[in-house]
Scaffold this motif. Sequence first.
Motif, mmCIF file in Angstrom:
data_model
loop_
_atom_site.group_PDB
_atom_site.id
_atom_site.type_symbol
_atom_site.label_atom_id
_atom_site.label_comp_id
_atom_site.label_asym_id
_atom_site.label_seq_id
_atom_site.Cartn_x
_atom_site.Cartn_y
_atom_site.Cartn_z
ATOM 1 N N ALA A 80 0.905 -1.066 -0.127
ATOM 2 C CA ALA A 80 0.005 -0.238 0.219
ATOM 3 C C ALA A 80 0.919 1.369 0.261
ATOM 4 N N THR A 81 0.538 2.729 -0.598
ATOM 5 C CA THR A 81 0.853 3.822 -0.494
ATOM 6 C C THR A 81 0.536 4.751 -0.240
ATOM 7 N N SER A 82 0.775 5.354 0.586
ATOM 8 C CA SER A 82 0.414 6.369 1.150
ATOM 9 C C SER A 82 -0.548 7.368 0.662
ATOM 10 N N ALA A 83 -1.126 8.551 0.683
ATOM 11 C CA ALA A 83 -2.007 9.333 -0.046
ATOM 12 C C ALA A 83 -1.344 10.600 -0.139
ATOM 13 N N ILE A 84 -0.075 10.831 -0.597
ATOM 14 C CA ILE A 84 0.746 11.300 -1.297
ATOM 15 C C ILE A 84 1.452 11.037 -2.512
ATOM 16 N N ARG A 85 2.015 12.207 -2.969
ATOM 17 C CA ARG A 85 2.454 11.869 -4.744
ATOM 18 C C ARG A 85 3.563 12.926 -4.442
ATOM 19 N N PHE A 86 4.625 12.912 -4.798
ATOM 20 C CA PHE A 86 6.074 13.137 -4.866
ATOM 21 C C PHE A 86 5.618 14.816 -6.257
ATOM 22 N N ASP A 87 5.616 16.020 -5.526
ATOM 23 C CA ASP A 87 5.473 16.735 -6.702
ATOM 24 C C ASP A 87 6.247 17.814 -7.423
ATOM 25 N N GLY A 88 6.980 16.738 -8.354
ATOM 26 C CA GLY A 88 8.267 17.308 -9.397
ATOM 27 C C GLY A 88 9.069 16.512 -9.945
ATOM 28 N N ASN A 89 10.778 16.375 -10.020
ATOM 29 C CA ASN A 89 10.667 15.120 -11.123
ATOM 30 C C ASN A 89 12.345 15.673 -10.482
ATOM 31 N N GLU A 90 12.215 15.654 -8.704
ATOM 32 C CA GLU A 90 13.878 15.930 -8.444
ATOM 33 C C GLU A 90 13.910 14.480 -8.057
ATOM 34 N N GLY A 91 15.578 14.182 -8.077
ATOM 35 C CA GLY A 91 16.306 13.273 -7.406
ATOM 36 C C GLY A 91 15.575 11.886 -8.404
ATOM 37 N N ASP A 92 16.832 10.991 -8.029
ATOM 38 C CA ASP A 92 16.678 10.275 -8.470
ATOM 39 C C ASP A 92 15.122 8.773 -8.502
ATOM 40 N N THR A 93 14.460 7.956 -9.536
ATOM 41 C CA THR A 93 14.022 6.930 -8.669
ATOM 42 C C THR A 93 14.522 6.581 -8.483
#
Length: 186
Positions: A80-93
Amino acid sequence: PPRSTLFPYTTLFRSRLRQAVANGLGLLVLADGALVANQNAALTEALHLPLLREDKQAIDAFSIVYPNASAQSSTDATLATSAIRFDGNEGDTLLAAPNGRPLVKRHLLGLGRVAVTLLPRTYEWKLNQTNGAYEQLWHYLVQQVARNTQDDFWLKEQNNQLTFTNKQSQACLRTSKRSEEHTSEL
């Protein structure tokens, strides 16, 4: 420290944490509602955290996609994931969902690494005995966040020390060639 207490720390604490990361500490931050709600410019700037946003539609369960699929065995287990998203493209996935949504992102800060994860309940894999998937996941994350021991580098001198010409000074070289640090008089 408990994750909900990360923000009340003083400016001095945040500064020391940033310095520890810059000197090689690996830091993995669990993104939760408290982190998003209390996200402030001081901490985001100090640790260069990626921007996060709450998104109730982001709650889902995904299997994990490692960047180099041949290096990791696959599993059908989901998290399960949090109810959160990354907002941008910073960093390595570091980890993504099959649809490409980043679940763990990392960036460099000096000699250290800071990663943010959107996976709040990885322990479920341990409880459900997923044939080593839990251990594989955490081994991979620690490996990606831990300090790089393959490079040689000189540690910076302390800010409260003065170095004078023609005087002895201590310097510390960290090297992967030996498993110990060497301090030398110069």
